[in-house]
Enzyme design. Sequence first.
Site, PDB file in Angstrom:
ATOM      1  N   HIS A   1       0.223   6.352   8.386  1.00 61.56           N
ATOM      2  CA  HIS A   1      -0.032   7.291   7.541  1.00 61.56           C
ATOM      3  C   HIS A   1       0.027   8.439   7.631  1.00 61.56           C
ATOM      4  CE1 HIS A   1      -0.995   8.259   3.544  1.00 61.56           C
ATOM      5  NE2 HIS A   1      -2.223   8.404   3.249  1.00 61.56           N
TER       6      HIS A   1
ATOM      7  N   GLN B   1      -3.560   6.644  12.068  1.00 57.61           N
ATOM      8  CA  GLN B   1      -4.122   5.624  10.098  1.00 57.61           C
ATOM      9  C   GLN B   1      -3.276   5.010   9.893  1.00 57.61           C
ATOM     10  OE1 GLN B   1      -5.703   7.546   6.056  1.00 57.61           O
ATOM     11  NE2 GLN B   1      -7.691   6.668   7.428  1.00 57.61           N
TER      12      GLN B   1
ATOM     13  N   ARG C   1      -9.796   8.698   9.044  1.00 58.34           N
ATOM     14  CA  ARG C   1      -9.960  10.034   7.538  1.00 58.34           C
ATOM     15  C   ARG C   1     -10.560   8.364   6.828  1.00 58.34           C
ATOM     16  NH1 ARG C   1      -6.949  10.660   3.736  1.00 58.34           N
ATOM     17  NH2 ARG C   1      -5.189  10.316   4.799  1.00 58.34           N
TER      18      ARG C   1
ATOM     19  N   PHE D   1     -13.428   4.978  -4.758  1.00 61.29           N
ATOM     20  CA  PHE D   1     -12.690   5.477  -3.299  1.00 61.29           C
ATOM     21  C   PHE D   1     -13.373   5.170  -2.023  1.00 61.29           C
ATOM     22  CE2 PHE D   1      -8.187   7.426  -2.196  1.00 61.29           C
ATOM     23  CZ  PHE D   1      -8.127   7.267  -3.644  1.00 61.29           C
TER      24      PHE D   1
ATOM     25  N   ARG E   1     -10.482   2.352   5.878  1.00 58.31           N
ATOM     26  CA  ARG E   1      -8.811   2.002   5.808  1.00 58.31           C
ATOM     27  C   ARG E   1      -8.695   1.572   7.145  1.00 58.31           C
ATOM     28  NH1 ARG E   1      -6.442   7.306   3.455  1.00 58.31           N
ATOM     29  NH2 ARG E   1      -6.865   7.352   1.362  1.00 58.31           N
TER      30      ARG E   1
ATOM     31  N   GLU F   1      -5.229   4.028  -2.523  1.00 53.73           N
ATOM     32  CA  GLU F   1      -5.807   3.166  -2.921  1.00 53.73           C
ATOM     33  C   GLU F   1      -7.280   3.038  -3.966  1.00 53.73           C
ATOM     34  OE1 GLU F   1      -7.740   4.221   1.205  1.00 53.73           O
ATOM     35  OE2 GLU F   1      -9.796   5.029   0.270  1.00 53.73           O
TER      36      GLU F   1
ATOM     37  N   HIS G   1      -2.419   2.712   6.817  1.00 51.92           N
ATOM     38  CA  HIS G   1      -3.366   2.777   5.300  1.00 51.92           C
ATOM     39  C   HIS G   1      -2.684   1.560   4.992  1.00 51.92           C
ATOM     40  CE1 HIS G   1      -3.362   2.975   0.941  1.00 51.92           C
ATOM     41  NE2 HIS G   1      -4.559   4.093   0.381  1.00 51.92           N
TER      42      HIS G   1
ATOM     43  N   LEU H   1       3.182   4.143  -0.422  1.00 51.82           N
ATOM     44  CA  LEU H   1       2.217   3.599  -0.437  1.00 51.82           C
ATOM     45  C   LEU H   1       1.686   3.253  -1.732  1.00 51.82           C
ATOM     46  CD1 LEU H   1      -0.389   4.498   1.516  1.00 51.82           C
ATOM     47  CD2 LEU H   1      -1.342   5.670   0.619  1.00 51.82           C
TER      48      LEU H   1
END
Lengths: 592, 234
Positions: free
Chosen positions: A364, A252, A406, A129, A298, A267, A254, A264
């Site tokens: 996000h 954030q 994050r 990730f 991100r 990821e 994304h 989404l």
Amino acid sequence: MVGRGPAAVPHIHQHDAVVVGAGGAGLYAALELKKDLGAESRVAVISKLYPTRSHTGAAQGGVCAALGNTEEDHWQWHWFDTVKGGDYLVDQDAAEIMCRDAAPTIIDLEHLGMPFNRTPEGLIDQRRFGGHTRNQGEAPVRRACYAADRTGHAILQTLYQQCIRREVTFADEFQVLDLVMPDGADGRVSGVIALELATSELHVFLAPVVLFATGGFGKIFQVTSNAHTLTGDGVAIAFRRGLALEDMEMFQFHPTGMYKLGFLLSEAMRGEGGFLVNGQGERFMERYAPTMKDLASRDVVSRSIYQEIAAGRGIGGGDFVHLDVRHLGADVLERKLPDMTGFIRTYFGLDPLHDLVPIQPTAHYAMGGIPTDVDARVLGDGIARRVPGFYAAGECACVSVHGANRLGTNSLLDILVFGRRAGKAMAGDAADLPAPARDLEAEARIAGTLADLLTSDRGERAAVVRDELQVEMFRRCGVYRTGPDLAACRSEVAGLRERARTVRLDDHGSRYNTDLADAIELGFLLDCAEAAVTSAEARTESRGAHARQDFPDRDDVNWMRHSLARRSASGKVDLTYKPVVVTEFQPKPRVY
Amino acid sequence: MDIELRIRRYNPEADQAPHWETYAVTADATDRVLDLLHQVKWHTDGTLTFRRSCAHGVCGSDAVLINGQNRLACQVLVRDVAPTVSVEPVAGLPVIKDLLVDMEGFWAKYRAAMPYLVNDDVPADGLERRQSAADRDLYEDTSRCILCAACTTACPVFWTNPDYVGPAAIVNAHRFIFDSRDTAHEERLELMADADGVWRCRTVFNCVEACPRGINITRAILEVTRQITNVEAT
């Protein structure tokens, strides 16, 4: 009959603990409370949805823990990645706890029935990730435990299932409206006031300990991965009560939202080997992040996409780029990423095995929120003053383990670790707190507000104001920001707040009045937006998700500190600051 | 494109009986039916009432009948149902208001199916319980259920016998009957062998057709019946 709405006398309920929000944090807290307070204890979870609808269920790719099931890994590496990912705005003592607790928490979740994917040896399988690395940045590492590409769904169901087993009390489809604070604004919390959506009647849920696990507020933005119901209810209620909100400017974006829709695409699609390409067919992330490439953090990837678009290298010169997963093959797409594959087919009519997928950054996740200590106890001033009986965990809280950005998979870990810690702390504290008392002033105020709303038939519709807010915030308080834009945005939001005072309702009835719910949620959104844009305007540096074009560099001399926004008695938003907790990792330039 | 949107409306506070209302809306071909409902609610008639949350087919809030078929409003694109789109509440559950139905009976059946892992033993090494990928695959399909009720409310057996536990409850029983970690296997089979359990299924396949997750529900029901038969035979 035209209902006058809430009866003069609300329904009163007594509990040993009240949890607001039925996502992962709330449900795990409820399970802990039941365990610690005993099977006979009265633990109530209040949610404006049915629990299985909570947004935890939309989380996809994984939840991380350095189990080392498929390759060498250590919680200290995870700790470093979390601090660096957060661009050093992370409180390192809190992040240490999260990363240490990760493995035992994931194991506990497995014991509760979590349907993790497995390795050939029957262990929990792990995948790569973004931002998760071996030995402080050498290469990507397999740290994300997963259940196909619906890890959040599996977590939400597992925890809800165990709550049913342990006979947690659920109040489904109740909209929380306020805290019960019988001793005034500086005092304790001993319950919540909520609207029963089915009847529009008011209920007071009293308990010595109250947890807000109410989720984020992504609906302040036009393009977002967030559900319609993510309207920052708990965050806004705390703010209205004069409590501090921390790091609200840190939101954030994304990188891989579905173009225009905003949902989404995990990821994990890049974790499994997918990559981004621009309008020239170039894998542009190699230029921005030579080591981690498409698995950089991100904020870095989202800004890279914006820069490609600004340079005219979007697809066809447009405002999106492509995600290429064609080479992953049918087996990986169907078995490890089946939901993503389904989304692409359903909403785009494309086949990811043969087609490139249009994506754009999407709002996000809120790194900021209600400040707490590492046991989820709310800090009223954001620094030291506890609010007795009041706790917050999950996206609505700011511990702060995510800092300015994050890492993927750390949100699910956050809700588990701090949801559980919240439950333990609440169970431990409850006996020492005074018996709950009603807050008649708040009850009267809320009843009056509702009555006014229910009879309002002049002004604009809530949706009109909300649409303008979302467009404004996405345009001027988005991936890239400037001082003048933020100032304009702040004044625009103030104007929208004025207009929202007189929204009109078509539905004046008392049965499932979702028109009323929309108006209530709009109010919450506006409070969250105001705190966010005010905090953003003041932070004259670029750090993590907060990218100021007029202040492009990180400023560790002046800005290694958290923003604290509070609504003053005059109605103005005041900002104060507190230093970041640095225990192990000194700020370094952030390169992926 | 221009859409004729027909919605089955009913507000017991104001209406004598359910009735159809027609709205002229303009939409993109790739809009979802949920977008049409929002267009009406947000800009034409705020009294229109329905549930929704995630808007992309994972939370299970917005199961409705669209042109006569059980679907999630957020998962159906306008181009696939245009130009006339009719939306009504799912069948078999009491209508509370417009498209919003009383789900309590549905949840009660879910809870009664013991939808939770039973196993209080922790491995001696303190680590995860081992489960082979093959064993994990046995309940992969049924672990994908989002409890939207599209299957149960499409089932003609459930329509005529509201005591039938219905496909959703069986799917969630299957999820644990086939989990190698579970220790309540027999109890689960007894529950499902009840007179209003799996034997009521007439393999009409409406549930499979209705499931927005593509779960092979009829197969899951047959797998449960086979387990029950095997246990009874031994």
